[in-house]
Structures are given as structure tokens and as C-alpha cells.
Design an enzyme around this catalytic site. Structure first.
Site, PDB file in Angstrom:
ATOM      1  CG  ASP A 191      -2.208   0.787   1.170  1.00 17.88           C
ATOM      2  OD1 ASP A 191      -2.016   1.648   0.278  1.00 17.88           O
ATOM      3  OD2 ASP A 191      -3.110   0.935   1.930  1.00 17.88           O
ATOM      4  CG  ASP A 192      -0.006   4.874  -0.160  1.00 16.22           C
ATOM      5  OD1 ASP A 192      -1.048   4.215  -0.734  1.00 16.22           O
ATOM      6  OD2 ASP A 192      -0.531   5.920   0.745  1.00 16.22           O
ATOM      7  CB  CYS A 232      -6.202   3.024  -1.547  1.00 12.07           C
ATOM      8  SG  CYS A 232      -4.901   3.933  -0.671  1.00 12.07           S
ATOM      9  CE  LYS A 252      -6.316   0.233   1.761  1.00 15.95           C
ATOM     10  NZ  LYS A 252      -5.323   1.624   1.531  1.00 15.95           N
ATOM     11  CG  HIS A 310      -9.895   1.322   0.946  1.00 18.62           C
ATOM     12  ND1 HIS A 310      -9.019   2.124   0.325  1.00 18.62           N
ATOM     13  CD2 HIS A 310     -10.954   2.081   1.388  1.00 18.62           C
ATOM     14  CE1 HIS A 310      -9.607   3.423   0.526  1.00 18.62           C
ATOM     15  NE2 HIS A 310     -10.691   3.211   1.257  1.00 18.62           N
ATOM     16  CG  HIS A 347      -1.868   3.715   3.709  1.00 17.65           C
ATOM     17  ND1 HIS A 347      -2.267   4.455   4.753  1.00 17.65           N
ATOM     18  CD2 HIS A 347      -2.480   4.251   2.644  1.00 17.65           C
ATOM     19  CE1 HIS A 347      -3.085   5.196   4.256  1.00 17.65           C
ATOM     20  NE2 HIS A 347      -3.369   5.119   3.152  1.00 17.65           N
ATOM     21  CG  ASP A 354      -2.550   0.800  -3.069  1.00 17.26           C
ATOM     22  OD1 ASP A 354      -1.409   1.317  -2.937  1.00 17.26           O
ATOM     23  OD2 ASP A 354      -3.466   1.026  -2.492  1.00 17.26           O
ATOM     24  CE  LYS A 361      -2.622   7.580  -1.272  1.00 19.25           C
ATOM     25  NZ  LYS A 361      -2.581   6.933   0.089  1.00 19.25           N
TER      26      LYS A 361
HETATM   27 CA    CA Z   1      -2.771   2.801  -1.675  1.00 23.74          CA
END
Ligand code: CA
Length: 492
Positions: free
Chosen positions: A37-38, A77, A136, A138, A237, A295, A313
Site C-alpha cells: 500500500d503506497d 487506494c 486491507k 477498502h 501506508h 496499489d 501518490k
Molecule cells: Ca494505496
């Protein structure tokens, strides 16, 4: 003749017996998606990071194919994940804004990737795979959007957009807020869940998710099923929270955010090492396709590094949506390969469908391609077709489009830029004035792509919603207006 028939019968019986006993080998590969993530382009060893160590990931990357031009469908995300699991750009499914925690249950019930969209997990589950999502989600927190309803046999993790990492710490804060009667406790603090029931977690979250993926591999092996494990770490993240044992590895990094971030990535790497060990112990290593990616691009305000890419991002500069990625599959993919042609996260869905020797219904639309043959042969699956990203801002859109060696970018409501992305990976030299026809063609192609966009199902704010009052993308015509832009003073 009688003897011949008897032998034939015997063969048929043996074949039937083997099938029923599960002894007939299922040659289809296991699929393990490791999604960070990120995670920034330059935050893994195999992409050249000088300060973050990722020995386990590097071993896998160099033992397989490293994608240098891998794009996700959206620079943050929720929409990016929606695209991975539906195989569609989020703008076609109404999911192009991030889901946020909502206090009204009624609202929340409408906030999720529409159930009419069949997730890749559902296709693989129906094809006989053991399917599991870890980490995660989401993609909708209401019951009808739950992973168990979207084709995952198993789910362990959290439903929101992020989470704190140390259970003993966040549990305490959570309990204090429960005691104080807070009805809207931040979802980053909620207990994890296992198939809809609260889970008693005590490990650092990244370690917990690695442990659960290991359990999935063992479960599938015991059940003699191929597996599809979607391991969606929330690391690195924010919040930036790392274990002291991991932080010790990075004492040389002075910037505290970067140090913590590095330690969080290292925890993922440690976990992947354990997972690989399990794959070997269960004899699944050779025939497991491991897909590793992020992601979206790294958040440079919170410790990430996207070098040599421009932006952060959320941008449609390369740094927003060009991500680190590799395929590792010893049985089919030889090592030490770099794949420089563009690929998209949207390609995973059709590629996995093919690997599982199954198909989608005739009315299922997919925006990506089955890229496996191209990857194995080292050829471009996209040729002159474009790969896009588009982000709705407040009243305008950031847009990116890649076609072969070329990239168009529109950022911050500024004029379009054109870059030879192969020679100018950092988007420094705007060639729109030099090649106006190429720019025009690519922008017009991009405009065509947006014709079937649907109105978002949710927005960040009332103001965002107002921009869509006429039912179209805000400033639609203006977005694709280029006639006056080629003379922009920034042109090169
Ligand atoms: Ca993300």
C-alpha cells in the site's frame, strides 16, 4: 475383442479412481498476489533503492521477471483495488473516489464496488481454487460487499482504508473510546476480523498478515486445491509505525519518517521470506505465480521515494501510478528478466482467468489483457494501445496516458504535456510543441476512452458532488482541449 474391451474398462476405472482420489495432478498454478500500500517505485532493492533492504523480494524479483513499466489503473487506494479485482477502470464502475468511513449505515450500504461486478476471486473460486483475502479490503464495508460475498472463501483483515499496526496500542485507545460512548470510532482502530467475526490479534499487523497467508497456503495444500491468495498488506501506508527490531536495521537513515517507512517495508520482506519458506515446505514453490506490486505510487510526504519518477501518490505523473512489480513462477518464468513494455494491473484478471483454465461470462467486460504469453516471449501485449489513469480533482481531472514510448500528462488543470517516457522517465522535457500531432492524437484517443464513464457512486464531499451536477466529468470539454495548449510557455 472381449479382452480389448476389458482392458479399456480397466483403464477407465483406473482413470476414474485417480480423479476421485484427487491423485490426478491439478497442473494449474497457485496464484499469490502480494499487494503493498503506497509503496514507492524506488522503495525496493530490485528497483534500485539504496537505503531500503528487501533481500527476500529481490531474490524473487531476480528469479523472475521485473516489470519496469507497470501501471495501476488509478493513483490511489480504493479505485486502484477496485480495478484489480473487477478488471475494469474504476470510472466505468462508479468507484473512482476513495471510500471513506461513514457514520450513517444507510450511506455505507450504498458505498462499495457494485455487486453486479464479478470479482476475479469469484471466477477463481468457481474454477475450484481455494480463495483468500488477507489484509486491507477498502471495497465496501457493508455486509453485501464483504469479501466472503465476493468470491473469497476466507478473509482475515480489516474492511476500511487503513489501520494502526500495534494491537496492544490501538486496542487500548479503542476501548477508551467505547467506554466514553463514542459511536463513530475511527476505523483505523477497530478490531480485525476473520470471516465477519472479531479476531483477537496480538501481532504487529504486517506479521499477522504474513502468518495468515502462510495458513492459507497450508489449508489449500491440505485440501489439495490450487490457491488464489490476495495478500493486501497495508504497509507501508500511514500511520508510520514499525517494530524496534526492524528499526534497528535502518539506524543509518537520519530522516525519522524514512527510517520508519524503511522498517515497515522490511517487515513485509521478512514476511515474504516466511511465505516462500512455506511454499517450499509444502512443495508449492515451483508452481506458484507470485505477483508483487503496489496499489499506487509512494507518498513522498510520508517517507516514500519514487525516484526517478516525478510526482507522488495521487498524481498522474509517473510517480503516482507507475509501481514496482514482478512475476515469479519457477515452473514457467525464467529468472533475470526485465520487461520494459507497459503493463497494467488490469491485466491480472484476464491473465489469471487463463491460468485457471476457465472463462468469464460473455457479458463481463475486461479492460486489460492476458499478458502471460507476451511476458514469456518478451513481447509487447499493448503495442499501440493506450494505458490510462485519471483522477477527479475538485472540478477538474488529472490525466495520464501511455502509448508505447510516449506519455501524455495533464496535471493540476495545466496544459497537456507530451513526453518520450522511454528516454525521459522523469517527465522533464515537454515535447508537446515539437510533436503537436502526436499530442493531439493521444489526447483524442484518451477522450474517446472517457465516453463511457459513469457518474461516481460516492464522492469525497458535497462540493465534489456539485461538480457532477450535469452528470458529466467536471470541465469535460476543457479537459481535452489542446488547440491553445501547444503554445504554452512551458513547452520545450
Ligand atoms: Ca494505496
Amino acid at each position: 475383442m472381449i479382452i480389448f474391451n476389458e482392458i479399456k474398462l480397466l483403464f477407465m476405472m483406473v482413470a476414474l479412481l485417480l480423479t476421485n482420489c484427487g491423485m490426478a495432478q491439478d497442473s494449474r498454478p497457485n496464484i499469490l498476489v502480494v499487494l503493498c500500500d503506497d509503496l514507492g517505485y524506488n522503495d525496493v532493492g530490485f528497483n534500485g533503492s539504496k537505503d531500503i533492504k528487501t533481500p527476500e523480494l529481490d531474490k524473487l524479483a531476480h528469479g523472475g521477471t521485473i516489470f519496469t513499466s507497470a501501471y495501476v489503473a488509478h493513483p490511489f487506494c480504493g479505485p486502484s483495488r477496485s480495478a484489480i479485482l473487477t478488471g475494469r477502470y474504476p470510472h466505468f464502475t462508479g468507484t473512482a473516489y476513495n471510500l471513506f468511513q461513514n457514520s450513517s449505515e444507510e450511506d455505507e450500504d450504498n458505498m462499495g464496488v457494485p455487486i453486479e461486478e464479478t470479482f476475479m476471486s469469484k471466477i477463481l473460486q468457481e474454477a475450484g481454487y481455494y480463495t483468500s483475502a488477507v489484509g486491507k479490503w477498502h471495497l465496501g464495508a457493508a455486509p453485501k460487499f464483504h469479501p466472503n460475498k465476493r468470491g473469497f472463501d476466507n478473509f482475515y483483515g480489516f474492511l476500511g482504508g487503513g489501520h494502526d499496526y500495534f494491537p496492544e496500542k490501538y486496542r487500548k485507545v479503542y476501548q477508551e473510546q467505547v467506554n466514553a460512548g463514542n459511536k463513530n470510532i475511527r476505523d483505523y482502530l477497530l478490531p480485525l476480523e476473520h470471516n465477519g467475526k472479531p479476531a483477537e490479534e496480538s501481532e504487529y499487523l504486517t506479521d499477522a498478515f504474513s502468518r495468515e497467508a502462510i495458513r492459507d497456503i497450508k489449508t489449500a495444500t491440505e485440501n489439495k486445491k490450487p490457491f488464489f491468495v490476495y495478500l493486501a498488506y497495508n504497509a507501508p501506508h500511514v500511520p508510520l509505525q514499525a517494530k524496534s527490531e526492524d528499526l534497528k536495521k535502518f539506524e543509518n537513515i537520519k530522516d525519522t519518517d524514512r527510517r520508519t517507512y524503511a522498517a515497515m517495508v522490511y517487515a513485509v520482506d521478512r514476511g515474504v521470506g516466511q511465505i516462500v519458506k512455506t511454499l517450499k515446505e509444502t512443495n508449492q514453490y515451483e508452481n506458484t505465480l507470485i505477483v508483487f506490486m503496489s496499489d499506487n505510487g509512494g507518498n513522498t510526504d510520508h517517507g516514500a521515494d519514487n525516484y526517478p519518477l516525478k510526482g507522488t501518490k495521487g498524481d498522474t505523473w509517473e510517480g503516482g501510478y507507475r509501481v514496482p512489480m514482478f512475476f515469479h513462477w519457477p515452473k514457467k518464468i525464467k529468472g533475470s528478466q526485465f520487461f520494459d513494455f507497459p503493463v497494467s494491473a488490469l491485466d491480472l484478471y484476464p491473465t489469471f482467468v487463463q491460468l485457471a483454465k476457465t472463462k468469464v461470462s460473455n457479458d463481463k467486460k475486461l479492460d486489460g489483457k492476458d499478458i502471460m504469453a507476451g511476458v514469456l516471449a518478451g513481447t509487447d501485449s499493448y503495442k499501440n494501445q493506450m494505458i490510462y489513469s485519471l483522477r477527479y480533482r475538485e472540478g477538474y481531472s488529472d490525466v495520464g496516458g501511455r502509448q508505447g514510448d510516449w506519455k501524455i500528462t495533464r496535471m493540476a488543470n495545466e496544459p497537456w504535456g507530451l513526453f518520450n517516457i522511454k528516454e525521459d522517465i522523469g517527465e522533464k522535457k515537454n515535447l508537446s510543441g515539437k510533436f503537436p500531432e502526436r499530442l493531439e492524437k493521444m489526447v483524442s484517443e484518451t477522450e474517446k476512452w472517457t465516453k463511457d464513464f459513469v457518474r461516481p457512486l460516492w464522492y469525497y464531499s458535497v462540493k465534489d458532488q456539485e461538480y457532477w451536477n450535469d452528470g458529466r466529468m467536471p470541465r469535460y470539454e476543457e479537459t481535452f482541449e489542446i488547440s491553445k495548449l501547444v503554445t504554452h510557455p512551458n513547452k520545450n
